[in-house]
Design a protein around this motif. Structure first.
Motif, mmCIF file in Angstrom:
data_model
loop_
_atom_site.group_PDB
_atom_site.id
_atom_site.type_symbol
_atom_site.label_atom_id
_atom_site.label_comp_id
_atom_site.label_asym_id
_atom_site.label_seq_id
_atom_site.Cartn_x
_atom_site.Cartn_y
_atom_site.Cartn_z
ATOM 1 N N ALA A 34 -6.184 9.173 -1.821
ATOM 2 C CA ALA A 34 -6.033 7.854 -2.425
ATOM 3 C C ALA A 34 -4.920 7.104 -1.708
ATOM 4 C CB ALA A 34 -5.715 7.995 -3.906
ATOM 5 N N THR A 35 -5.168 5.843 -1.458
ATOM 6 C CA THR A 35 -4.157 5.035 -0.801
ATOM 7 C C THR A 35 -3.027 4.804 -1.784
ATOM 8 O OG1 THR A 35 -6.018 3.883 0.210
ATOM 9 C CG2 THR A 35 -3.848 2.947 0.557
ATOM 10 N N PRO A 36 -1.810 5.129 -1.389
ATOM 11 C CA PRO A 36 -0.711 4.921 -2.325
ATOM 12 C C PRO A 36 -0.546 3.427 -2.615
ATOM 13 C CG PRO A 36 0.105 5.674 -0.182
ATOM 14 C CD PRO A 36 -1.387 5.668 -0.119
ATOM 15 N N LEU A 37 -0.329 3.136 -3.866
ATOM 16 C CA LEU A 37 -0.155 1.745 -4.263
ATOM 17 C C LEU A 37 1.258 1.294 -3.907
ATOM 18 C CD1 LEU A 37 -1.982 1.887 -7.684
ATOM 19 C CD2 LEU A 37 -2.793 0.843 -5.583
ATOM 20 N N PRO A 38 1.416 0.020 -3.588
ATOM 21 C CA PRO A 38 2.736 -0.463 -3.172
ATOM 22 C C PRO A 38 3.710 -0.554 -4.340
ATOM 23 C CG PRO A 38 1.179 -2.276 -3.298
ATOM 24 C CD PRO A 38 0.396 -1.018 -3.546
ATOM 25 N N ALA A 39 4.980 -0.647 -3.996
ATOM 26 C CA ALA A 39 6.018 -0.882 -5.002
ATOM 27 C C ALA A 39 5.842 -2.299 -5.553
ATOM 28 C CB ALA A 39 7.404 -0.729 -4.365
ATOM 29 N N TRP A 40 6.459 -2.580 -6.686
ATOM 30 C CA TRP A 40 6.321 -3.886 -7.342
ATOM 31 C C TRP A 40 6.661 -5.027 -6.385
ATOM 32 C CZ3 TRP A 40 4.131 -5.522 -11.678
ATOM 33 C CH2 TRP A 40 4.404 -6.823 -12.104
ATOM 34 N N ASP A 41 7.748 -4.883 -5.643
ATOM 35 C CA ASP A 41 8.181 -5.942 -4.734
ATOM 36 C C ASP A 41 7.187 -6.189 -3.607
ATOM 37 O OD1 ASP A 41 10.444 -6.212 -6.261
ATOM 38 O OD2 ASP A 41 11.685 -4.938 -4.964
ATOM 39 N N GLN A 42 6.295 -5.234 -3.370
ATOM 40 C CA GLN A 42 5.313 -5.380 -2.297
ATOM 41 C C GLN A 42 3.976 -5.919 -2.803
ATOM 42 O OE1 GLN A 42 5.518 -1.326 -1.021
ATOM 43 N NE2 GLN A 42 6.983 -1.784 0.623
ATOM 44 N N LEU A 43 3.822 -6.078 -4.113
ATOM 45 C CA LEU A 43 2.586 -6.634 -4.659
ATOM 46 C C LEU A 43 2.513 -8.123 -4.349
ATOM 47 C CD1 LEU A 43 2.524 -4.967 -8.200
ATOM 48 C CD2 LEU A 43 1.087 -4.383 -6.243
ATOM 49 N N THR A 44 1.304 -8.606 -4.210
ATOM 50 C CA THR A 44 1.121 -10.048 -4.015
ATOM 51 C C THR A 44 1.316 -10.743 -5.360
ATOM 52 O OG1 THR A 44 -1.239 -10.012 -4.518
ATOM 53 C CG2 THR A 44 -0.602 -9.605 -2.211
ATOM 54 N N PRO A 45 1.599 -12.028 -5.359
ATOM 55 C CA PRO A 45 1.707 -12.751 -6.630
ATOM 56 C C PRO A 45 0.444 -12.622 -7.491
ATOM 57 C CG PRO A 45 2.648 -14.068 -4.874
ATOM 58 C CD PRO A 45 1.997 -12.866 -4.226
ATOM 59 N N ALA A 46 -0.721 -12.593 -6.871
ATOM 60 C CA ALA A 46 -1.973 -12.461 -7.630
ATOM 61 C C ALA A 46 -2.060 -11.081 -8.287
ATOM 62 C CB ALA A 46 -3.176 -12.679 -6.712
ATOM 63 N N GLN A 47 -1.639 -10.024 -7.581
ATOM 64 C CA GLN A 47 -1.653 -8.679 -8.164
ATOM 65 C C GLN A 47 -0.673 -8.592 -9.341
ATOM 66 O OE1 GLN A 47 -0.759 -6.674 -4.446
ATOM 67 N NE2 GLN A 47 -2.779 -5.686 -4.436
#
Length: 147
Positions: A34-47
């Motif tokens: 599974a692709t590791p999900l990014p940290a909060w700061d790396q999420l896009t505004p839409a995510q």
């Protein structure tokens, strides 16, 4: 070399070959990691918006009392240790798997415990922890919730 020794070595060679083949098969057929999900700061505004929207909607739909309980819960959660959080999650999971009757019973027992003097409550908790599942079931049947 004796026949027994030769036979044992052949068996060992076959076992090794089988293990190597199984390992290769498992690696070929393994599900992709599974692709590791990014940290909060790396999420896009839409995510971020997708994650926050349900909480915002529940907050806006709630009355003042529910909002206060939610805020108190969030503040209490922030002060918990990882072990306390794990225990809380376990309790929430157990609660969500209870039937309505079991929940009513649990509420009644909780109310009874709160009305006990601290020493009596502590003694009952210690006694409860020492009970077997059968003893706990018998105790619950002997102490049903009030109608």
């Amino acid at each position: 070399m004796t026949t027994r020794l030769r036979f044992a070595m052949q068996c060992l060679a076959l076992a090794c070959a089988a293990l190597i083949a199984m390992s290769a098969f498992a690696q070929q057929n393994a599900a992709p990691a599974a692709t590791p999900l990014p940290a909060w700061d790396q999420l896009t505004p839409a995510q971020r918006e997708t994650l926050i929207a349900p909480v915002r909607d529940r907050w806006n739909d709630a009355d003042a009392e529910h909002r206060q309980r939610t805020m108190d819960h969030a503040q209490r959660w922030a002060t918990m240790s990882p072990e306390e959080r794990q225990a809380a999650r376990k309790g929430m999971h157990r609660w969500s798997n209870m039937s309505p009757e079991q929940r009513d019973h649990a509420r009644e027992l909780y109310d009874r415990m709160r009305s006990m003097p601290p020493d009596q409550r502590r003694a009952l908790k210690e006694k409860w922890r020492a009970m077997t599942p059968e003893q706990k079931k018998a105790w619950l049947e002997a102490n049903p919730p009030k109608p």
